[in-house]
Design an enzyme around this catalytic site. Sequence first.
Site, short mmCIF file in Angstrom:
data_model
loop_
_atom_site.label_atom_id
_atom_site.label_comp_id
_atom_site.label_asym_id
_atom_site.label_seq_id
_atom_site.Cartn_x
_atom_site.Cartn_y
_atom_site.Cartn_z
N GLU A 1 7.67 109.80 27.04
CA GLU A 1 9.01 110.19 26.58
C GLU A 1 9.92 108.96 26.47
OE1 GLU A 1 10.16 113.25 29.40
OE2 GLU A 1 9.13 114.79 28.24
N GLU B 1 3.48 118.93 26.47
CA GLU B 1 3.98 119.53 27.71
C GLU B 1 4.63 120.85 27.37
OE1 GLU B 1 6.55 117.09 30.08
OE2 GLU B 1 5.16 115.41 30.16
#
Length: 643
Positions: free
Chosen positions: A187, A267
């Site tokens: 991320e 995710e």
Amino acid sequence: GSVGGAAGLGESLQPPSTAPLPQASPPARSFQLDYERDCFRKDGAPFRYISGSIHYARVPRPAWRDRLLKMHMSGLSALQVYVPWNYHEPLPGVYDFAGDRDVEAFLDLTAELGLLVILRPGPYICAEWEMGGLPAWLLWKPDTVLRSSDPAYLAAVDSWLHVLLPKIKPRLYQHGGNIISVQVENEYGSYYACDYEYLRHLLGSFRALLGSEVLLFTTDGTRAEELRCGTLQGLYPTVDFGPGSNVTEAFGAQRRVEPKGPLVNSEYYTGWLDYWGEAHASTSSAQVAQGLEDMLQLGASVNMQVVSWYMFHGGTNFAYWSGADFKDQYKPVTTSYDYDAPLSEAGDPTEKLFAIRTVISKFQTLPVGPMPPATPKYAYGWVALQKYANLLDVLDVLCPSGPIQSPFPLTFEAIKQAHGFVVYRTQLPRDVLDPATLGAPPHSICDRGYVMLQQEYQGTLERDGQTTLRVTGRAGDTLDVLLENMGRISFGANISDFKGLLGNLSLDSSPLSNWLIYPLAIDTAIHQGWPHAALPKSSSRGRAGPAFYTGTFETPGIAWDTFVKFPGWSKGQLWINGFNVGRYWPRRGPQQTLFVPGSVLHVGCPNNITVLELEGAPLSPFLLFLDQPLFNRTLSHSTVATE
């Protein structure tokens, strides 16, 4: 191997005239992207997978097989595995891959159970883990810019990758292993630096150490800004989002950066984490299962579609490993990382797991056989503790090298203390007959300071909370502040999260100086058998302030998992048989019990309990061992009466 040998033997027994014609060999082991058909190809054939996250650092090694088997039996074909750098390199150039930290043994176990692995070696992983997996020693040089092309940071990253990735390379799918893809960073688009040089450097290092074949990818949120800073040519971009999101919109974001290739949610959140002092998070089974079905349906009609559950099994932030978030204020994560996941913190199948398994069964065949049952739990009952000593009376044991002298307070990082506790000691410069204000500048108590004057507990100073106390005393009186690191921030811009006293304490705004600083090696002492091998300090009286309590209990011939409750205790740290079980904080909640794995308990000899209570123990100090957890503060009040 033996198969080839057997075939060779069979051929040699045939008469030469009927020898089979040489056939084209099947495609070599490969795992690749197909940009024409928008899918993955495994050994040349289109391939989709459903995977789930498990963090080996949050599960005791004796439980690894049980958890992995349950994931396999749920219908998952792959696992996502983070590697926390700070778990393996506690000091620069000092590596630990033994016992619970044996990542190679964990990966071998996944292969043995026939599971594929998506590896996420960072170097930054977030994961609500202390400092997002980055070692605190990176902050010894305070101006280091983390997660950037800062040469000091890159040098540390490279020396780590040169140790880790050679262990990974032989386990890649292309080389006969089970690792199908490797995530670079994590991320990164959510981080302020947006440093493409850094991502390019990582891409180069990963390619050099893992070869040109392996599939490398990134994961980011679905906002345009996140995908702009987190993606790089040469790394396949994937996204993450939860059950509340619009699946088509979310994948639209991935398509804008990568028009071709498989759609991947790296995710898909099955639940959420808990912060101290907030309500226990939960996500309904129905919502999670419906979201999965929507995604797989889309995969059936639109293209090959890949889902990874975060978390499938959360586990526990033992010792000091829980991280923290910063959302307007510092928010430390609880010891439990149950995550309301399909497998509970103790590894038990939940209603959510069976709901997910039912959805998976509509799209692919489930493994044959029963789901392994919940592990047995035991309520060992009440255990009486006795006060051993006030913390300030045992500084000689906890800080054998003696204090560091400094005109002003030094951070944990400046004295090379990663986790735990440090005592800051000075003296009152003058008589304070009328109450004066002992105060700290904003954001300088990191993260909690327990204040003692002449060994008497005065109260607690807290980051983003109460930062002043009223005190009285005489010139020369000893002022002690015990500073606790509650976990370094693991996400966002504030990742350089220094600990300790970051500024000078003052008395009615005149700064205090001449400090003695005691870095405490509590875990070292406890590993060496302290305090159970020592005699109690008779001088210890009173219940308030930081103190050690000890006790023992015997198991009835079994060492089963259990949950320990702290009736009437405030906040502190628990060790059983030298194992650091983690932080307890029932006064703030929501978590009321700590998970104690049966593997740390002894059968046939006493189990040693050591508690460091920081604020105040109950009048009769007992612990209560239960056979089920209590996460919600609302539960905690009613259960004491019924026990």
